[in-house]
Write a protein that holds these residues in place. Structure first.
Motif, PDB file in Angstrom:
ATOM      1  N   ALA A   1       0.831  -1.207   0.000  1.00  0.00           N
ATOM      2  CA  ALA A   1       0.000   0.000   0.000  1.00  0.00           C
ATOM      3  C   ALA A   1       0.866   1.257   0.000  1.00  0.00           C
ATOM      4  O   ALA A   1       0.486   2.278  -0.544  1.00  0.00           O
ATOM      5  CB  ALA A   1      -0.920  -0.017   1.217  1.00  0.00           C
ATOM      6  N   ALA A   2       2.039   1.162   0.619  1.00  0.00           N
ATOM      7  CA  ALA A   2       2.927   2.330   0.681  1.00  0.00           C
ATOM      8  C   ALA A   2       3.951   2.289  -0.444  1.00  0.00           C
ATOM      9  O   ALA A   2       4.913   3.058  -0.437  1.00  0.00           O
ATOM     10  CB  ALA A   2       3.618   2.377   2.033  1.00  0.00           C
ATOM     11  N   ASP A   3       3.760   1.368  -1.373  1.00  0.00           N
ATOM     12  CA  ASP A   3       4.641   1.243  -2.514  1.00  0.00           C
ATOM     13  C   ASP A   3       6.053   0.797  -2.124  1.00  0.00           C
ATOM     14  O   ASP A   3       7.036   1.236  -2.718  1.00  0.00           O
ATOM     15  CB  ASP A   3       4.690   2.557  -3.286  1.00  0.00           C
ATOM     16  N   TYR A   4       6.101  -0.040  -1.139  1.00  0.00           N
ATOM     17  CA  TYR A   4       7.369  -0.651  -0.756  1.00  0.00           C
ATOM     18  C   TYR A   4       7.335  -2.123  -1.150  1.00  0.00           C
ATOM     19  O   TYR A   4       6.284  -2.749  -1.136  1.00  0.00           O
ATOM     20  CB  TYR A   4       7.559  -0.575   0.765  1.00  0.00           C
ATOM     21  N   SER A   5       8.475  -2.658  -1.480  1.00  0.00           N
ATOM     22  CA  SER A   5       8.576  -4.097  -1.688  1.00  0.00           C
ATOM     23  C   SER A   5       9.196  -4.707  -0.439  1.00  0.00           C
ATOM     24  O   SER A   5       9.841  -4.013   0.323  1.00  0.00           O
ATOM     25  CB  SER A   5       9.468  -4.413  -2.885  1.00  0.00           C
TER      26      SER A   5
ATOM     27  N   ALA B   1       3.489  -2.899  12.356  1.00  0.00           N
ATOM     28  CA  ALA B   1       4.947  -2.823  12.350  1.00  0.00           C
ATOM     29  C   ALA B   1       5.431  -1.998  11.161  1.00  0.00           C
ATOM     30  O   ALA B   1       6.337  -1.162  11.286  1.00  0.00           O
ATOM     31  CB  ALA B   1       5.550  -4.223  12.310  1.00  0.00           C
ATOM     32  N   VAL B   2       4.820  -2.224  10.025  1.00  0.00           N
ATOM     33  CA  VAL B   2       5.208  -1.460   8.840  1.00  0.00           C
ATOM     34  C   VAL B   2       4.882   0.012   9.040  1.00  0.00           C
ATOM     35  O   VAL B   2       5.692   0.893   8.726  1.00  0.00           O
ATOM     36  CB  VAL B   2       4.504  -1.996   7.586  1.00  0.00           C
ATOM     37  N   ALA B   3       3.718   0.285   9.581  1.00  0.00           N
ATOM     38  CA  ALA B   3       3.330   1.674   9.821  1.00  0.00           C
ATOM     39  C   ALA B   3       4.355   2.350  10.722  1.00  0.00           C
ATOM     40  O   ALA B   3       4.775   3.484  10.478  1.00  0.00           O
ATOM     41  CB  ALA B   3       1.940   1.717  10.458  1.00  0.00           C
TER      42      ALA B   3
END
Lengths: 340, 340
Positions: free
Chosen positions: A88-92, A292-294
């Motif tokens: 969603a945040a455009d991270y791989s 965790a990602v947030a």
DNA sequence: GTGAAAGCGCTAACAA
DNA sequence: TTGTTAGCGCTTTCAC
């Protein structure tokens, strides 16, 4: 060769910088050229080369995730949560499976650190020391574990156990045994503590068994001890152990929950598929992964608190393996039989 | 800032090119300087920046892996296999979970293609068209599926089913039903074919049920039909479905394997944990993952055959859910009872 | 055998 | 608002 920013620049009749700006900071470029550039980019199918961008910005747009074992459904849920939030945040996301080998961790961590902007570390059992030793400057968020000075997202294990014990107490159980997980597991410590506190509060005897490996065979090994403990209910460190318990109990012809109640923890998918279905404490691992990602993303932009903490709620899920406590007399009789 | 090649060069008193050579092509540099450079590199903890290297070599040293659902133990095994092989070759792996959403695949594939040298694609059900449409120039290896023109690693599903049917036939079963998986699944097609061929060869009646979703509830839904089919054994599309079957059968009080035998496919870890333990056909997904990586790596160096294929053997694992066929008379009686 | 220099694709100062 | 220039860290000609 793939289409580069140069090609787009040529096609749109502008400089490379303008292309770069038109795509990354559109407000800095006039509407008309912006449109022209974007059209050209789309037409040519241009996608910026992340490696090149990363080289200069110092950002890779990659996240790392370290888990002990992907085959463990608990961690699979974490992975899915992390993936979802990252995408969603455009991270791989790079995933590294340590195969339950904590000694491989520092090396993995170092290797990962080079190519990611942040790391979610899910390593329930490796000693704290290794963490700090590996000390990279890449932000790390811990999962299911707290270490001083590190950001972490955890679940409220103690409260989950409170719910479990209160549930059992309400069913009339007066003696409950706990099949403990690994001594070095942070979650296990939290669970023991919650168990102890609530058991005392509601007047339930708590029998501590173990420690056992957090696997199916751990539960199998614990089953006979649990039965012999005189408890009318057994709480397992996690669902897999509970499944092992159920299996061995079934093999011995012990009725669940009539003779003994069984309660797990984690609410892995399998828990709903057994017969009888397992009562368990749901820990929101998918959400934890997202959290965790947030946290990582927040750490990357504005610093915020140095080591933010987030604790997610747990929730008892009552299914079929917990029931009203058997008549104590019946239990006593049984044990009397046995000792004859 | 991390330590760069420049720092090492300064420390060793040589040029950047010499450092680069000493580390990547040691034979091109004199033993004495090589040693000096390597010592400096180690002392400073130098690790080459992969992005920068990739920028010039065109290689990322990353592999991509697309799976429909990480929570599915079958794919978890694939992932672990891919990871292991990739790490051994010093590759990192990006994992993308499509969440069973085939429509998300082309986009994911395109995004992945930019940052990896090759992709392992595990998408049992998306139509062939999407594949070719997504047609990147990044090499792709298919798993558990064959599409003309694409390299693939598969398992010998048909032979697994042969083993299954012969096993059942040897136990005296004369009527077997198959709970089919998704119509669009390549594996399901292979399994049906193997089943049909062997059933005919050994003189077993084959009843085709379904298609059912390849999930626990698919098995639950199929159980009553299987029982009513007059078959004394049922082969499920996969273990999860078999588990659903077992669950519903258990709830109805139907004895397995005394009244009906149940056979799964995949040999997921859970299969050994049920009671009774599930007889199943093991498909070596871990090895398949490793094979896929090996194939990809081969494709990357020497071209070799354009579309290499590799098929791995399957192996029947006999556990407790298959047994001698019940007396046909008993079965008939039962059915007669029911129709009364 | 080694060094100097060019350049991979991109962004970020700095000018204009 | 746009273009020019420099340079991220590395490999790779091409000289020496």
């Amino acid at each position: 060769m793939a289409v580069t920013i140069k090609d787009v620049a040529a096609a749109a009749g502008v400089s490379q910088s303008t292309v770069s700006r038109a795509l990354s900071m559109p407000e800095l470029v006039s509407p008309v050229t912006r449109a022209r550039v974007q059209a050209a980019a789309r037409r040519l199918g241009y996608e910026p080369n992340r490696a090149a961008r990363g080289l200069i910005t110092g950002r890779t747009a990659n996240l790392g995730l370290v888990v002990p074992d992907l085959a463990n459904p608990l961690f699979a849920a974490v992975v899915k949560g992390v993936q979802a939030a990252a995408r969603a945040a455009d991270y791989s996301v790079f995933i590294a499976d340590t195969d339950e080998d904590a000694s491989a961790e520092p090396g993995l961590l170092r290797a990962l650190a080079k190519q990611v902007d942040g790391i979610v570390l899910c390593s329930p059992r490796s000693p704290d020391a290794e963490l700090t030793e590996a000390g990279t400057d890449t932000p790390v968020v811990l999962m299911n574990r707290q270490v001083a000075g590190y950001p972490a997202v955890t679940v409220d294990n103690a409260d989950g156990m409170r719910q479990a014990v209160e549930h059992l107490a309400a069913l009339g159980h007066r003696r409950v045994c706990y099949v403990a997980g690994p001594r070095s597991s942070w979650s296990n410590g939290q669970r023991e503590q919650g168990l102890r506190a609530t058991a005392e509060a509601v007047g339930v005897d708590l029998v501590h068994l173990g420690h056992f490996p957090p696997r199916f065979d751990g539960g199998v090994a614990a089953a006979d001890l649990a039965l012999a403990s005189g408890a009318s209910a057994v709480v397992a460190y996690n669902d897999i152990v509970a499944l092992g318990l159920l299996s061995r109990l079934g093999a011995r012809g012990v009725a669940v929950p009539d003779r003994i109640s069984v309660l797990g923890c984690d609410d892995i998918p399998m828990s709903a598929m057994t017969h009888p279905a397992l009562t368990t404490v749901a820990v929101p691992q998918h959400e934890a992964g997202r959290a965790a990602v947030a946290m990582l993303l927040a750490l990357l932009s504005d610093a915020g608190p140095t080591a933010p903490q987030r604790e997610l709620a747990t929730q008892l899920v009552v299914r079929a393996t917990t029931g009203v406590a058997p008549d104590p007399a019946a239990l006593t009789d049984r044990r009397a039989d046995r000792s004859r």
